[in-house]
Write a protein that holds these residues in place. Structure first.
Motif, PDB file in Angstrom:
ATOM      1  N   UNK A  68       0.816  -1.224   0.000  1.00  0.00           N
ATOM      2  CA  UNK A  68       0.000   0.000   0.000  1.00  0.00           C
ATOM      3  C   UNK A  68       0.839   1.258   0.000  1.00  0.00           C
ATOM      4  N   UNK A  69       1.930   1.255   0.748  1.00  0.00           N
ATOM      5  CA  UNK A  69       2.740   2.469   0.859  1.00  0.00           C
ATOM      6  C   UNK A  69       3.725   2.635  -0.292  1.00  0.00           C
ATOM      7  N   UNK A  70       3.724   1.701  -1.218  1.00  0.00           N
ATOM      8  CA  UNK A  70       4.548   1.874  -2.418  1.00  0.00           C
ATOM      9  C   UNK A  70       3.943   2.888  -3.375  1.00  0.00           C
ATOM     10  N   UNK A  71       2.731   3.330  -3.103  1.00  0.00           N
ATOM     11  CA  UNK A  71       2.050   4.290  -3.973  1.00  0.00           C
ATOM     12  C   UNK A  71       2.799   5.618  -4.001  1.00  0.00           C
ATOM     13  N   UNK A  99      -7.819   1.170   1.693  1.00  0.00           N
ATOM     14  CA  UNK A  99      -9.266   0.929   1.730  1.00  0.00           C
ATOM     15  C   UNK A  99      -9.672  -0.230   0.830  1.00  0.00           C
ATOM     16  N   UNK A 100      -8.952  -0.406  -0.276  1.00  0.00           N
ATOM     17  CA  UNK A 100      -9.288  -1.452  -1.240  1.00  0.00           C
ATOM     18  C   UNK A 100      -8.681  -2.806  -0.900  1.00  0.00           C
ATOM     19  N   UNK A 101      -7.858  -2.867   0.136  1.00  0.00           N
ATOM     20  CA  UNK A 101      -7.112  -4.093   0.422  1.00  0.00           C
ATOM     21  C   UNK A 101      -8.000  -5.234   0.921  1.00  0.00           C
ATOM     22  N   UNK A 102      -9.129  -4.884   1.534  1.00  0.00           N
ATOM     23  CA  UNK A 102      -9.993  -5.906   2.112  1.00  0.00           C
ATOM     24  C   UNK A 102      -9.543  -6.386   3.473  1.00  0.00           C
ATOM     25  N   UNK A 103      -8.467  -5.800   4.000  1.00  0.00           N
ATOM     26  CA  UNK A 103      -7.946  -6.208   5.301  1.00  0.00           C
ATOM     27  C   UNK A 103      -8.387  -5.220   6.372  1.00  0.00           C
ATOM     28  N   UNK A 105      -7.108  -4.433   9.236  1.00  0.00           N
ATOM     29  CA  UNK A 105      -6.012  -3.618   9.763  1.00  0.00           C
ATOM     30  C   UNK A 105      -5.649  -2.500   8.797  1.00  0.00           C
ATOM     31  N   UNK A 106      -5.674  -2.805   7.513  1.00  0.00           N
ATOM     32  CA  UNK A 106      -5.360  -1.785   6.512  1.00  0.00           C
ATOM     33  C   UNK A 106      -6.441  -0.714   6.456  1.00  0.00           C
ATOM     34  N   UNK A 107      -7.690  -1.137   6.552  1.00  0.00           N
ATOM     35  CA  UNK A 107      -8.785  -0.161   6.548  1.00  0.00           C
ATOM     36  C   UNK A 107      -8.734   0.739   7.780  1.00  0.00           C
ATOM     37  N   UNK A 108      -8.383   0.166   8.923  1.00  0.00           N
ATOM     38  CA  UNK A 108      -8.228   0.972  10.137  1.00  0.00           C
ATOM     39  C   UNK A 108      -7.105   1.992   9.961  1.00  0.00           C
ATOM     40  N   UNK A 109      -6.046   1.567   9.290  1.00  0.00           N
ATOM     41  CA  UNK A 109      -4.927   2.468   9.036  1.00  0.00           C
ATOM     42  C   UNK A 109      -5.356   3.617   8.134  1.00  0.00           C
ATOM     43  N   UNK A 110      -6.172   3.334   7.134  1.00  0.00           N
ATOM     44  CA  UNK A 110      -6.684   4.391   6.262  1.00  0.00           C
ATOM     45  C   UNK A 110      -7.467   5.422   7.073  1.00  0.00           C
ATOM     46  N   UNK A 111      -8.271   4.965   7.998  1.00  0.00           N
ATOM     47  CA  UNK A 111      -9.035   5.899   8.830  1.00  0.00           C
ATOM     48  C   UNK A 111      -8.115   6.718   9.728  1.00  0.00           C
ATOM     49  N   UNK A 112      -7.053   6.097  10.194  1.00  0.00           N
ATOM     50  CA  UNK A 112      -6.066   6.855  10.973  1.00  0.00           C
ATOM     51  C   UNK A 112      -5.468   7.968  10.131  1.00  0.00           C
TER      52      UNK A 112
END
Length: 361
Positions: free
Chosen positions: A236-239, A250-254, A256-263
C-alpha cells in the motif's frame, strides 16, 4: 549543587556520566533550558578523560521523554512568537551532537519515547528498549512533520514500515522498534539498574566493552506485529501519493489496513503530504545533518500554518480529538502548500550540513 527538582539531573558513577531527564509529571517533556543543559554537559564530558560513557534515562517509570513541550509551541504559534525556532535550532544541533559523540552514548528507552525523546535517544550509539517501551513519531496528528531526525531513522526501516510509522504516528513496542532500526537491544526493565552499575565498572573503557556488557543483560523481546503486517504495508505504501496510499488501504480488504486508512484520514492533510515528501527525500544517501536542516525548514513552516495550533488544541488543550484542518481534505492540499515546508525560513537555515551551525551550546 544539583537539586532533585532540577529538570535535568547530571551525575557520575565510576567512568559513566549520567543524564536523567527529571520532569516525570510531564513525562519528561523537553524544554529549551533542558537542551542547553544536556549540550553543555556533553561538552564537558567529551573533554574529560575520566568519562568513558554517558547514560541517558528518564525519571519515574512512565517514560524517557514524551517529546517537546507542545503547550509552549502552541502558545508560540498562536501568538506569532519566535521561541520555537530558537528551541528547534538548539534541539536539532543536540540531536546531531549525540549521533557524533566520540564516547559511547547509551540511551535507556524505557517507557514512552516520542518525538523529541526519539531525537535524544534514537541517534545514540547504544539504544536499549524494555518491555515497557512505546516509541512513536506522532507529529502528523498535530500538524507537524516528524522532526529531530526521525525521518532519517524511519526512512532506513525495512520496506515501507518507516513510511507507515511516519504518516500514522503509530506507537511501536520493543520488538517492532528493533525491527525498524529504532533500537539495538532489549533489556528487561528489572535489569536496567544492574546494567547501569555494570557499565560503571572500571573494566568498561570503550565501545566494545559497553556492547559486551549490554549483551550480558539483553534478552529476547516479546513479539511485535509489524513483521506480520509488512506485506500489506509494503504494497500500500509503495504508492506515489498519500491519496493513493489511502485508496490502496481501503481497497485491500484487510481490517487492519482499513483501520490504518481511517487513521491517516484523521491526520493533518498538509502534514501528511509534507511528511511523505520528507520521507522520500530523507532516505539514503542523505546524512543526518542534511535531514535535520530540512526538518528545521519544515518545522518553521508548520509554525506559521494553522494546522499546528488546531492540532495541538484538539489533542492537548481541549482534548476533543476533533481537529478542523485547513485545508480539510488531501485533494485540497496543493504542490505549493507542500513546497512551503522545504523553503528557507525567514530567520535563516540551520546550516548543519554546511558546517555553519555549532554542535555545542
Amino acid at each position: 549543587m544539583v537539586h532533585d527538582d532540577e529538570p535535568v539531573l547530571l551525575g557520575r558513577a565510576g567512568g559513566t556520566a549520567r543524564i536523567t531527564l527529571n520532569r516525570p509529571r510531564a513525562l519528561n517533556a523537553l524544554t529549551h533550558p533542558m537542551v542547553v543543559t544536556v549540550a553543555a554537559a556533553l561538552d564537558r564530558w567529551e573533554r574529560d578523560p575520566d568519562v568513558t560513557a554517558v547514560i541517558l534515562s528518564g525519571a519515574g517509570e512512565r517514560g524517557l521523554c514524551a517529546g517537546g513541550d507542545i503547550r509552549a509551541i502552541h502558545e508560540d504559534a498562536r501568538t506569532g512568537g519566535s521561541a520555537s525556532p530558537a528551541f528547534w535550532r538548539d534541539e536539532y544541533r543536540l540531536n546531531a551532537r549525540i549521533a557524533r559523540f566520540s564516547k559511547p552514548f547509551v540511551a535507556l528507552m524505557d517507557g514512552i519515547v516520542m518525538g523529541g525523546g526519539v531525537g535524544l535517544s534514537g541517534h545514540a550509539g547504544v539504544r536499549i528498549v524494555t518491555e515497557r517501551s512505546a516509541l512513536a513519531m506522532p507529529e502528523t496528528a498535530i500538524g507537524l512533520v516528524p522532526d529531530v531526525g526521525g525521518t532519517y531513522l524511519l526512512a532506513r526501516a525495512p520496506g515501507a514500515l518507516g513510511t507507515h510509522l511516519a504518516l500514522t504516528g503509530n506507537t511501536v513496542g520493543p520488538a517492532d522498534a528493533l525491527l525498524c532500526g529504532l533500537a539495538d537491544h532489549f533489556v528487561p526493565a528489572g535489569r536496567l539498574t544492574a546494567l547501569s552499575e555494570a557499565l560503571a565498572a572500571p573494566g568498561v573503557r570503550d565501545a566494545a566493552d559497553v556492547t559486551e556488557t549490554v549483551l550480558r543483560y539483553a534478552a529476547t523481546p516479546p513479539g511485535g506485529r509489524l513483521a506480520e503486517d509488512r506485506p500489506w504495508i509494503d504494497a500500500c505504501y509503495a504508492a506515489d501519493s498519500v491519496t493513493e496510499i489511502v485508496d490502496r488501504l481501503l481497497d485491500s480488504g484487510l481490517p487492519a489496513a482499513k483501520d490504518t486508512a481511517q487513521t491517516l484520514l484523521s491526520r493533518s492533510p498538509t502534514a501528511l503530504k509534507a511528511t511523505l515528501a520528507a520521507m522520500r527525500a530523507d532516505g539514503p544517501p542523505s546524512t543526518l545533518e542534511e535531514v535535520l536542516d530540512r526538518a528545521y525548514r519544515a518545522s518553521c513552516a508548520a509554525l506559521a500554518h494553522p494546522d499546528l495550533v488546531e492540532g495541538i488544541r484538539a489533542r492537548v488543550i481541549d482534548k476533543d480529538r476533533a481537529p478542523r484542518w485547513s485545508p480539510k481534505e488531501l485533494a485540497q492540499v496543493t504542490e505549493a502548500d507542500v513546497a512551503r515546508f522545504s523553503a528557507p525560513p525567514p530567520g535563516g537555515d540551520l546550516g548543519l550540513a554546511e558546517g555553519t551551525a555549532h554542535l555545542g551550546p
